[in-house]
Design a protein around this motif. Sequence first.
Motif: not given
Length: 331
Positions: A224-229, A242-247, A252-254, A192-196
């Motif tokens: 789509x476009x999630x920011x991950x820290x 994550x490189x694939x997901x950035x491509x 959207x940002x890491x 749920x955290x990942x989805x929302x």
Amino acid sequence: MKIFFFSAKPYDKLFFDRVNQNYGFDIEYHETHLGPHIVNAVENAEAVCVFVNDKLSAEVIEVLASRGVKIIALRCAGFNNVNLEAAKKFNMAVCRVPSYSPEAVAEHTVAMLLTINRKTHKAYNRVREQNFSLNGLLGYNLNGKTIGVIGTGKIGKAFIKIMRGFGCRILAHDVFPDSTLAQEINYCSLEEVLRASDIISLHCPLTKENHYLINKQTLVLMKQGVTIINTSRGGLINTVDIIEALKTKKVGALCIDVYEQEEKLFFRDLSANIIDDDNIQRLMSFPNVLITAHQAFFTEEALSEIAQVTLNNISLLQQNKMPKDSPTLLS
Ligand code: NAI
């Protein structure tokens, strides 16, 4: 008592020498990290003092034990780099600094988020070159956004406190939810955290169970476009995935302060070297990736606390007493 100190930097020496005036330990500082290549150099020492990228494998611990070392003093919170079974087998006490400044790490997490979002790192360089254009600097309001926090221990809590001040909605996941915090924020499943969440921040330790928590399968669940820290441990993220997901722009940002292969890179000046790690080079090439080199803890307050607690732990163990706030992990 002699302490062999590994991965020592000038700032470690500054803070430990200051605190050691109260203890009088004989500290021998070594800049190299601890591993099989150097372990045989340990001599006449009852303790080794190590940091996040020192590798205390079973092999290294066996040699340390044979050379009379009785205490492994981690001057950090995480202990995923120590083979605890081996330490137990060789009757070695392991102590750490469970909390030196959760605020230091939480504040750095916020600094990274604000930087990547409002692009202040780019604006700084632009303005210095008399480029006052705003094109490409568009950000978004944090107010009203959903922040997913994975791990609500000391750092996660400090981060949540700040983000609530920004007017963010907090969703959290923890294997041991905090009942007090549960009255103020929403705990839910990891999925749920990942989805929302618009922004996901990792604040859990690296364990066997959560290695590559962020991977091809979990990335699919995210917005789509999630920011991950990630200011926790590099192994929580599968770098290739994550490189694939950035491509594909799924991410959207890491922002990362930790990296799974960081021991070959971080805490060193490699500006004149050829770096053969293609993954970090690829990550550095993205305009929407911000990397800092494990500096989230790096404040005056944290370094002072680390030195105090570490030397106090060693002193207590030397007297066969259990350190109050960081009992040996093997008890
Ligand atoms: P803590 O022990 O206070 O909190 C960790 C929380 O994570 C606990 O509530 C625990 O139940 C939870 N947790 C454990 N496994 C989990 C999982 N699989 N999923 C969700 N939650 C899980 O630790 P603290 O002080 O908040 O530190 C967190 C991590 O931050 C450390 O383990 C370390 O890896 C990292 N760290 C990074 C620093 C830096 O400079 N970048 C400095 C200090 C810590």
